[in-house]
Design a protein around this motif. Structure first.
Motif: not given
Length: 493
Positions: A192, A291-292, A295-296, A299-300, A323-324
């Motif tokens: 990322d 950060e997306a 994703q974890v 990262q909400t 998207n990943k």
């Protein structure tokens, strides 16, 4: 060899003064990047185009490297290697074009595009029609498609000379690097953050890089390697900084004093605070992360807002809504995917029950147990900084060895003890297999105070599930003069 470089649409739509300014920056960037490989490279900027000339004696791999360098330079729409021939009239122009392009348009739809500079006895439109008719007469199964051609027969006239596009490379577009300011990228080395950095570089942002180091020499060297690779391919026109900030003590404090469910958010907030301090010292006005959304757990959208609250600087997230798989595909395109895939997964904090919607009051209360100002100041003051391409991080004289459990045997004759530094709950839930070596249960938050219990006559292997906390504790023991330590590799469940 001569190259014609077309400016990106982002540049060509600007006013004349802005276009001229951006063109000059782009020419300087190209000159700097090319001359790192070939000092004999020449670059010249004109109103709506750039010309580059390379020595004719270059070896093939060097030529390809320089051509890719031009194509990867932000601000370029198209790179074309050109050949210059003399043209006497329209019929001569047509003969040359048919001879070169007829084999390429067989069975395909084509369009003729002519651009001219200087005086000729014909207009661009007349040339396009005349050449198009000659190509149709020469190639029976070719047809014309002016809107969506399969082949675009692009011709450029400079006075009485025709410039043939021998080879073309699509550029990345965007703005010239450095023309839109600077930012500090928080690098982890996964897929990322390099993609996020490249996206910012393509938009003209000069990127510096910071790593928050908590997994020792291996992490530092691995992240520096991928950062240098990214810079070398896409940003070598500028000198930029790579900063390594030691975060072992901060993570140690978080693990000891912060609730497990909040530790991820608190760690990210501490990183943002440290990054802000580094950026302010360098007069860099923005931060960039990879950060997306979702994703974890940290990262909400809710937790990202809490993380943003830790800095007054804007935090830019170029891959926030990607998207990943799209991120991985782009990493392959920019040639960072292989290095990212080989990166170990370094986790500063791991929680079995992370809060995906952390309470702001609870986070602030948890941070009250930390001496934030002292921790951040000490970490930033001890940071290492160097120029990419000029200075590499110092290599430790002696690194921590990693040992596989299967290689241990009670009959090996070596007095070895495994120290399980996990919390009692974790150790009970996932006990280590017995029979390989003696196992000593000392949670990480007790190990340093019990270090005097360790014998100089034995060899100690520190263990945790991810290999991060064990490495931190081993480094602490080394600092105390206890050198007979190594890491036990994570054991598969």
């Amino acid at each position: 060899m001569l190259y014609h470089l077309t400016l990106s649409a982002d540049i060509t739509i600007k006013s004349p003064s802005v276009r001229r300014h951006l063109g000059k920056i782009l020419a300087t960037n190209l000159r700097n990047a090319l001359r790192r490989v070939e000092p004999g490279a020449r670059v010249r900027a004109e109103w709506d185009q750039i010309w580059a000339r390379l020595p004719d004696t270059l070896e093939r791999h060097t030529l390809e490297q320089l051509e890719q360098c031009m194509a990867r330079t932000p601000g370029i729409h198209l790179v074309a290697r050109v050949e210059r021939t003399s043209v006497s009239d329209l019929d001569d122009l047509t003969r040359q074009t048919v001879a070169r392009w007829a084999p390429r348009i067989q069975g395909r739809q084509f369009r003729v595009s002519v651009r001219r500079r200087g005086r000729n006895d014909f207009s661009s439109t007349q040339a396009e029609r005349h050449i198009g008719a000659a190509l149709l007469a020469e190639v029976d199964d070719a047809s014309v498609n002016l809107s969506h051609p399969q082949v675009d027969v692009r011709l450029r006239m400079e006075g009485d000379h025709l410039l043939h596009h021998v080879v073309e490379y699509p550029g990345v577009g965007g703005y010239p690097l450095g023309s839109q300011g600077q930012a500090l990228v928080l690098m982890s080395g996964g897929y990322d953050s390099p993609v996020a950095a490249w996206k910012m570089m393509r938009r003209g942002i000069k990127c510096h890089f910071v790593l928050f180091r908590f997994a020792g020499e291996e992490q530092l060297q691995a992240v520096h390697r991928i950062t240098h690779h990214l810079w070398q391919l896409h940003g070598s026109s500028h000198q930029v900084n790579f900063i390594s900030v030691p975060f072992e003590n901060i993570i140690d404090e978080i693990r000891q004093h912060v609730d497990e469910g909040l530790s991820g958010v608190v760690l990210k907030r501490m990183m943002i605070r440290a990054a802000t301090r580094v950026a302010q010292r360098a007069r860099v006005p923005a931060l960039v992360t990879g950060e997306a959304i979702a994703q974890v757990s940290s990262q909400t959208l809710h937790n990202l807002a809490l993380i943003d609250d830790a800095s007054h600087l804007p935090i830019l997230r170029p891959v926030l809504a990607d998207n990943k798989q799209d991120i991985i595909d782009l990493a392959r395109q920019i040639d960072t995917a292989d290095l990212s895939a080989s990166m170990p997964e370094y986790c500063g904090t791991v929680s079995r029950r992370p809060h995906i919607k952390a309470n702001h009051h609870a986070v602030v209360e948890a941070e009250a147990s930390l001496d934030i100002e002292a921790l951040i100041k000490n970490a930033v003051d001890e940071a290492w900084s160097g120029k990419l391409g000029r200075q590499a991080p110092p290599v430790a004289k002696e690194s921590l060895a990693t040992v596989q459990l299967e290689s241990l045997s009670p009959s090996s004759g070596q007095a070895t003890t495994i120290i399980d530094v996990r919390s009692p709950d974790e150790a009970e839930a996932r006990p280590l297999p017995e029979g390989h070596a003696d196992i000593l249960q000392i949670p990480f938050y007790e190990l340093q105070t019990r270090a005097n219990e360790l014998s100089q006559e034995r060899h100690y292997l520190l263990y945790c599930d991810q290999g991060t906390m064990s490495r931190l504790q081993a480094l602490h023991l080394r600092d105390r003069g206890i050198n007979n330590v190594a890491i036990l590799a994570p054991v598969s469940s």
